[in-house]
Design an enzyme around this catalytic site. Structure first.
Site, short mmCIF file in Angstrom:
data_model
loop_
_atom_site.label_atom_id
_atom_site.label_comp_id
_atom_site.label_asym_id
_atom_site.label_seq_id
_atom_site.Cartn_x
_atom_site.Cartn_y
_atom_site.Cartn_z
N PRO A 42 -8.40 6.36 -0.67
CA PRO A 42 -7.50 7.40 -1.17
C PRO A 42 -6.32 6.75 -1.88
O PRO A 42 -5.73 5.80 -1.37
CB PRO A 42 -7.03 8.11 0.10
CG PRO A 42 -7.32 7.17 1.22
CD PRO A 42 -8.43 6.29 0.79
N MET A 43 -6.00 7.22 -3.09
CA MET A 43 -4.83 6.71 -3.81
C MET A 43 -4.01 7.90 -4.29
O MET A 43 -4.53 8.80 -4.93
CB MET A 43 -5.27 5.83 -4.99
CG MET A 43 -5.90 4.51 -4.56
SD MET A 43 -6.48 3.50 -5.95
CE MET A 43 -8.06 4.31 -6.31
N ALA A 44 -2.72 7.89 -3.93
CA ALA A 44 -1.84 9.01 -4.25
C ALA A 44 -1.79 9.23 -5.76
O ALA A 44 -1.63 8.29 -6.53
CB ALA A 44 -0.44 8.74 -3.71
N GLN A 65 -8.01 11.90 3.96
CA GLN A 65 -7.19 10.98 4.74
C GLN A 65 -5.94 11.70 5.23
O GLN A 65 -5.24 12.36 4.46
CB GLN A 65 -6.77 9.75 3.93
CG GLN A 65 -6.14 8.71 4.87
CD GLN A 65 -5.63 7.49 4.14
OE1 GLN A 65 -4.76 7.58 3.30
NE2 GLN A 65 -6.16 6.33 4.50
N CYS A 104 -0.35 2.41 5.11
CA CYS A 104 0.52 2.61 3.96
C CYS A 104 1.75 1.71 4.05
O CYS A 104 2.44 1.68 5.06
CB CYS A 104 0.96 4.08 3.89
SG CYS A 104 1.94 4.43 2.44
N LYS A 120 -7.75 3.48 9.02
CA LYS A 120 -7.56 2.36 8.11
C LYS A 120 -6.23 1.71 8.43
O LYS A 120 -5.24 2.40 8.69
CB LYS A 120 -7.57 2.86 6.66
CG LYS A 120 -7.48 1.70 5.67
CD LYS A 120 -7.60 2.15 4.23
CE LYS A 120 -7.42 0.93 3.34
NZ LYS A 120 -7.03 1.29 1.98
N ASN A 140 -11.39 -4.18 3.09
CA ASN A 140 -10.68 -3.70 1.91
C ASN A 140 -9.76 -4.80 1.40
O ASN A 140 -9.13 -5.50 2.17
CB ASN A 140 -9.89 -2.44 2.31
CG ASN A 140 -8.99 -1.90 1.21
OD1 ASN A 140 -7.83 -1.58 1.46
ND2 ASN A 140 -9.50 -1.79 0.01
N GLY A 141 -9.71 -4.92 0.08
CA GLY A 141 -8.79 -5.90 -0.52
C GLY A 141 -9.49 -6.82 -1.49
O GLY A 141 -10.42 -7.53 -1.12
N GLY A 145 -10.27 0.30 -3.80
CA GLY A 145 -9.14 1.06 -4.31
C GLY A 145 -8.88 0.73 -5.77
O GLY A 145 -9.54 1.24 -6.67
#
Length: 376
Positions: free
Chosen positions: A21-23, A75, A106, A148, A210-211, A234
């Site tokens: 999820p990305m704002a 999320q 976050c 996460k 992730n990353g 992401g």
């Protein structure tokens, strides 16, 4: 690679790839665009529990799904176990979600200042309470709850191994680890060794990594190096939704690296804008599309004037006119392959935390004010 079906509770995902999820980015239109490219799980932007429970209109507006979105994934962010439980129930009962992910990663100061996001796992007992409330609320609906997180607050305050143990004990269906601390934000290199360590210590539920997955080959390398059960992508897909096609192929054992011509990229841009307009109306859809222009054109020779005009586009007709001026045969800039995309920023000297936050690792009964504003 053998069978790489990702199983989250009763939910089966054919390709072990999750869109993070990305704002402001992973709205219904973008999730649909990515889903058209490859199988996987596509997560809605972060929703705050409080906003949802209190019926905040902005939060409701974000919980919009495409009609082809058969597996709805959301999320949830929260710091209060009771609110998170109530919000989980609302998502299951009223929004028909199939998967809920809890955000404990976050790094944004306005979130960590309140003890939320990546700061929260420092309070081990509070983390467990929140997870247990969410899992209990989702259980009657048979909906898996995952979490996460990051490695910790900074190098001296690591939380990920405890978080893995607590996730298992609390009934979470999986845990995803971003291999950076909160103080690193999006800078530096993700620590895949930490992901491998978490995978080795968590034995009863899937671990996702992730990353720094910029290409499909990176995802395979992460699986090979760390043993993870799936990957979370992401920033790597910004301006490149076809990365999901590459990932699906890679996990199916086919070697594919999509190198679209500028003409093919323009077609993808047009599709993206069109979906945004369908979901939001033309004016707002075009406005939302503008932020994606520089990602799509990264490395291509399109000049400054062209980029500026695309960044001011108001209608789909304008967009068509501008896209028609791009050279459709220009080759994909291979120099961009494997290069970081999206925000990188610099490491933070000090993570903003509530006063006395690090003094103990309990956190039960500590009062944390939570924002009602969804979307990070």
């Amino acid at each position: 690679m053998g069978d790489m079906t990702l199983r989250l509770g009763t939910l089966e995902i054919a390709t072990p790839v999750v869109l993070a999820p990305m704002a402001g980015i992973t709205n219904a239109a973008y999730r649909r665009l990515c889903a058209e490219q490859g199988a996987g799980l596509y997560v809605c932007e972060m929703i705050t529990s409080r906003g949802l429970v209190e019926g905040d209109q902005h939060t409701k507006d974000m919980l919009v799904f495409d009609e082809l979105e058969t597996v709805r994934s959301v999320q949830l962010y929260g710091t209060d176990p009771v609110y998170v439980g109530k919000a989980t129930e609302i998502l299951c009962a009223e929004y028909g979600v199939a998967h809920i992910d809890l955000n404990f990663g976050c790094p944004v100061p306005k979130v960590t200042r309140k003890g939320g996001g990546g700061a929260l796992p420092w309070k081990r007992n509070l983390l467990g309470e929140i997870l247990r409330h969410a899992v209990a609320a989702a259980e009657p609906y048979g909906i898996p709850v995952t979490m996460k997180t990051r490695k910790g607050i900074d190098a001296d305050h690591l939380t990920y191994l405890d978080a893995g143990r607590i996730a298992e004990e609390s009934g979470a269906a999986a845990i995803a680890l971003h291999g950076r601390t909160v103080s690193q934000a999006y800078s530096g290199v993700a620590d895949w060794d930490a992901i491998a360590e978490l995978k080795a210590s968590v034995t009863s539920i899937p671990v996702l990594g992730n990353g720094d997955i910029w290409e499909a080959a990176d995802a395979l390398r992460m699986v090979e190096q760390t043993g993870v059960d799936g990957v979370v992508v992401g920033r790597g897909c910004l301006g490149r939704p076809w990365l999901f096609r590459d990932l699906a192929a890679a996990f199916a054992g086919e070697t594919v690296a999509t190198l679209p011509t500028l003409g093919e990229v323009a077609t993808m841009m047009r599709r993206h804008a069109e979906l945004l307009c369908q979901h939001m109306g033309e004016e707002r859809g075009c406005k939302e599309f503008r932020k994606h222009v520089s990602w799509y054109l990264k490395g291509f020779s399109a000049g400054g004037a062209m980029r500026r005009d695309l960044g001011l586009v108001k209608t789909l007709a304008d967009l068509d006119e501008l896209l028609a001026d791009l050279d459709p045969d220009e080759a994909f800039p291979v120099s961009e392959l494997g290069a970081p995309r999206g925000r990188q920023g610099s490491p933070r000297d000090k993570v903003v935390l509530p006063e006395g936050w690090l003094d103990d690792t309990d956190g039960i009964g500590c009062v944390i004010a939570e924002d009602t504003v969804s979307g990070g």
